[in-house]
Write a protein that holds these residues in place. Structure first.
Motif, mmCIF file in Angstrom:
data_model
loop_
_atom_site.group_PDB
_atom_site.id
_atom_site.type_symbol
_atom_site.label_atom_id
_atom_site.label_comp_id
_atom_site.label_asym_id
_atom_site.label_seq_id
_atom_site.Cartn_x
_atom_site.Cartn_y
_atom_site.Cartn_z
ATOM 1 N N SER A 30 0.807 -1.221 0.000
ATOM 2 C CA SER A 30 0.000 0.000 0.000
ATOM 3 C C SER A 30 0.842 1.274 0.000
ATOM 4 O O SER A 30 0.306 2.377 -0.035
ATOM 5 C CB SER A 30 -0.932 0.017 1.221
ATOM 6 N N VAL A 31 2.170 1.128 0.062
ATOM 7 C CA VAL A 31 3.071 2.277 -0.026
ATOM 8 C C VAL A 31 3.683 2.274 -1.422
ATOM 9 O O VAL A 31 4.330 1.302 -1.825
ATOM 10 C CB VAL A 31 4.185 2.211 1.040
ATOM 11 N N VAL A 32 3.460 3.338 -2.164
ATOM 12 C CA VAL A 32 3.931 3.388 -3.551
ATOM 13 C C VAL A 32 4.874 4.571 -3.740
ATOM 14 O O VAL A 32 4.713 5.630 -3.118
ATOM 15 C CB VAL A 32 2.763 3.476 -4.549
ATOM 16 N N VAL A 33 5.858 4.377 -4.598
ATOM 17 C CA VAL A 33 6.789 5.440 -4.981
ATOM 18 C C VAL A 33 6.739 5.556 -6.495
ATOM 19 O O VAL A 33 7.006 4.588 -7.211
ATOM 20 C CB VAL A 33 8.230 5.133 -4.520
ATOM 21 N N ASN A 34 6.349 6.716 -6.963
ATOM 22 C CA ASN A 34 6.202 6.969 -8.407
ATOM 23 C C ASN A 34 5.296 5.924 -9.069
ATOM 24 O O ASN A 34 5.568 5.422 -10.158
ATOM 25 C CB ASN A 34 7.571 6.988 -9.093
ATOM 26 N N GLY A 35 4.222 5.585 -8.359
ATOM 27 C CA GLY A 35 3.223 4.690 -8.902
ATOM 28 C C GLY A 35 3.515 3.217 -8.750
ATOM 29 O O GLY A 35 2.673 2.381 -9.094
ATOM 30 N N GLN A 36 4.691 2.860 -8.213
ATOM 31 C CA GLN A 36 5.065 1.460 -8.062
ATOM 32 C C GLN A 36 5.165 1.102 -6.578
ATOM 33 O O GLN A 36 5.666 1.900 -5.778
ATOM 34 C CB GLN A 36 6.412 1.186 -8.742
ATOM 35 N N ALA A 37 4.677 -0.084 -6.222
ATOM 36 C CA ALA A 37 4.731 -0.518 -4.828
ATOM 37 C C ALA A 37 6.180 -0.607 -4.365
ATOM 38 O O ALA A 37 7.028 -1.172 -5.054
ATOM 39 C CB ALA A 37 4.036 -1.860 -4.659
ATOM 40 N N ALA A 38 6.466 -0.041 -3.217
ATOM 41 C CA ALA A 38 7.820 -0.091 -2.644
ATOM 42 C C ALA A 38 7.910 -1.277 -1.697
ATOM 43 O O ALA A 38 7.016 -1.484 -0.869
ATOM 44 C CB ALA A 38 8.122 1.210 -1.899
ATOM 45 N N ARG A 39 9.004 -2.047 -1.802
ATOM 46 C CA ARG A 39 9.156 -3.251 -0.981
ATOM 47 C C ARG A 39 10.348 -3.175 -0.039
ATOM 48 O O ARG A 39 10.448 -3.963 0.893
ATOM 49 C CB ARG A 39 9.323 -4.476 -1.884
ATOM 50 N N ASP A 40 11.272 -2.249 -0.288
ATOM 51 C CA ASP A 40 12.522 -2.181 0.463
ATOM 52 C C ASP A 40 12.545 -0.912 1.305
ATOM 53 O O ASP A 40 12.438 0.193 0.769
ATOM 54 C CB ASP A 40 13.702 -2.191 -0.514
ATOM 55 N N GLU A 41 12.673 -1.076 2.623
ATOM 56 C CA GLU A 41 12.679 0.093 3.511
ATOM 57 C C GLU A 41 13.913 0.975 3.321
ATOM 58 O O GLU A 41 13.937 2.119 3.762
ATOM 59 C CB GLU A 41 12.564 -0.339 4.974
ATOM 60 N N ARG A 42 14.935 0.454 2.627
ATOM 61 C CA ARG A 42 16.138 1.246 2.378
ATOM 62 C C ARG A 42 16.082 1.974 1.029
ATOM 63 O O ARG A 42 17.018 2.687 0.691
ATOM 64 C CB ARG A 42 17.376 0.338 2.386
ATOM 65 N N ARG A 43 15.017 1.805 0.262
ATOM 66 C CA ARG A 43 14.940 2.411 -1.066
ATOM 67 C C ARG A 43 15.170 3.915 -0.981
ATOM 68 O O ARG A 43 14.520 4.611 -0.211
ATOM 69 C CB ARG A 43 13.575 2.154 -1.701
ATOM 70 N N PRO A 44 16.090 4.453 -1.789
ATOM 71 C CA PRO A 44 16.345 5.896 -1.731
ATOM 72 C C PRO A 44 15.173 6.689 -2.312
ATOM 73 O O PRO A 44 14.671 6.382 -3.394
ATOM 74 C CB PRO A 44 17.605 6.067 -2.604
ATOM 75 N N ILE A 45 14.757 7.699 -1.591
ATOM 76 C CA ILE A 45 13.710 8.621 -2.032
ATOM 77 C C ILE A 45 14.362 9.991 -2.197
ATOM 78 O O ILE A 45 15.091 10.446 -1.314
ATOM 79 C CB ILE A 45 12.563 8.705 -1.006
ATOM 80 N N GLY A 46 14.098 10.641 -3.322
ATOM 81 C CA GLY A 46 14.773 11.917 -3.572
ATOM 82 C C GLY A 46 13.875 12.949 -4.208
ATOM 83 O O GLY A 46 12.652 12.785 -4.302
ATOM 84 N N MET A 47 14.504 14.010 -4.653
ATOM 85 C CA MET A 47 13.826 15.188 -5.181
ATOM 86 C C MET A 47 12.817 14.850 -6.267
ATOM 87 O O MET A 47 13.135 14.153 -7.230
ATOM 88 C CB MET A 47 14.885 16.151 -5.721
ATOM 89 N N PHE A 48 11.578 15.318 -6.066
ATOM 90 C CA PHE A 48 10.452 15.205 -6.986
ATOM 91 C C PHE A 48 9.829 13.811 -7.044
ATOM 92 O O PHE A 48 8.891 13.591 -7.821
ATOM 93 C CB PHE A 48 10.818 15.663 -8.399
ATOM 94 N N ASP A 49 10.303 12.863 -6.248
ATOM 95 C CA ASP A 49 9.619 11.581 -6.173
ATOM 96 C C ASP A 49 8.212 11.781 -5.616
ATOM 97 O O ASP A 49 7.950 12.717 -4.842
ATOM 98 C CB ASP A 49 10.379 10.605 -5.259
ATOM 99 N N ILE A 50 7.306 10.875 -5.990
ATOM 100 C CA ILE A 50 5.933 10.900 -5.495
ATOM 101 C C ILE A 50 5.745 9.730 -4.536
ATOM 102 O O ILE A 50 5.897 8.565 -4.917
ATOM 103 C CB ILE A 50 4.915 10.794 -6.643
ATOM 104 N N LEU A 51 5.443 10.040 -3.284
ATOM 105 C CA LEU A 51 5.226 9.025 -2.253
ATOM 106 C C LEU A 51 3.741 8.947 -1.958
ATOM 107 O O LEU A 51 3.107 9.966 -1.646
ATOM 108 C CB LEU A 51 5.999 9.396 -0.987
ATOM 109 N N GLY A 52 3.165 7.737 -2.096
ATOM 110 C CA GLY A 52 1.732 7.588 -1.899
ATOM 111 C C GLY A 52 1.384 6.509 -0.893
ATOM 112 O O GLY A 52 2.086 5.497 -0.777
#
Length: 259
Positions: free
Chosen positions: A64-86
């Motif tokens: 249920s946590v998505v980054v740029n429209g894709q489900a995120a599975r790794d808690e270490r995934r880098p999130i940066g400028m202009f990414d969309i967190l949903g």
């Protein structure tokens, strides 16, 4: 290479307290390079949606946590400028945006705006078939038929099919935000672009309504559109209150055994 990240040596863009504990979670491999903030930091330290790495992993397993429209599975995934967190179940969506000082912050957006993300073009080449391949600031590459898109321009990319749905040229009169340097987080219009002879960076003068114009280098500004600007002329920030909570909270599980 160490598996741990000391708080004091973490990138200045990371929204973490520096003097509460020695370690914090280290970003994994992925976009944005070393400036990417591990997803766990946003979930736990900024938004407070989880209390530990274990809870974060469980939440991510639900999809249920998505980054740029894709489900995120790794808690270490880098999130940066202009990414969309949903957050699908909460119907909450945020754009990652640099605030004053260059620290990454979360700006609330609506569901429609979460369908695409902004990218600054940092590389361009023609590939077989005559298409243009663009490289964006986060390392993403995409193909387009629009050969008019140039370096330092910005594009809006659809999260479903990676198509370019909007193009903002880097030119005088364009609306920009500074993302690094002492003017990070400030917004204005390009008043003048000065091309520097040789290998030095080009300079840009940015005019602001009712304020003194500032000058910075071309690499430090990104073209945006009016949808990024709040009613007060700045960028709405959902993390300001949360950031103060982070500074006061020393109970996070950031020791070496569970960074």
């Amino acid at each position: 290479m160490s598996d741990h990240q000391k708080r004091l040596s973490a990138p200045t863009s990371w929204p973490v307290a520096r003097k509460t504990k020695k370690y914090t979670v280290k970003a994994g491999a992925g976009p944005h390079g070393q400036d990417g903030v591990p997803l766990l930091i946003l979930l736990r330290d900024v938004l407070g949606y989880v209390d530990s790495k274990k809870e974060a992993r469980y939440a991510l397993e639900q999809g249920s946590v998505v980054v740029n429209g894709q489900a995120a599975r790794d808690e270490r995934r880098p999130i940066g400028m202009f990414d969309i967190l949903g957050f699908v179940e909460r119907e909450e969506f945020y754009r990652v945006f640099p605030d004053e000082g260059g620290r990454l912050a979360l700006t609330p957006i609506d569901a429609d705006s979460a369908d695409s993300k902004l990218g600054k073009v940092v590389g361009k080449q023609t590939v077989a078939g005559g298409q243009t391949q663009l490289t964006l600031h986060d390392g993403q590459t995409l193909l387009t038929e629009d050969a008019d898109i140039g370096g330092s321009d910005s594009v809006v990319v659809d999260n479903d099919d990676n198509s370019v749905v909007a193009h903002f040229p880097y030119e005088e009169g364009a609306l920009v935000t500074a993302v690094r340097g002492q003017h990070a987080g400030e917004i204005g219009e390009i008043d003048e672009i000065s091309v520097t002879a040789g290998s030095g960076p080009n300079n840009v003068v940015v005019a602001q309504d009712g304020e003194v114009a500032f000058e910075t280098i071309e690499d430090y500004v990104v073209v945006i559109d009016e949808n990024f600007v709040g009613e007060d002329g700045g960028v709405e920030d959902a993390t300001e209150e949360a950031s103060s909570d982070v500074e006061a909270d020393t109970s996070q599980d950031d020791e070496v055994t569970d960074e």
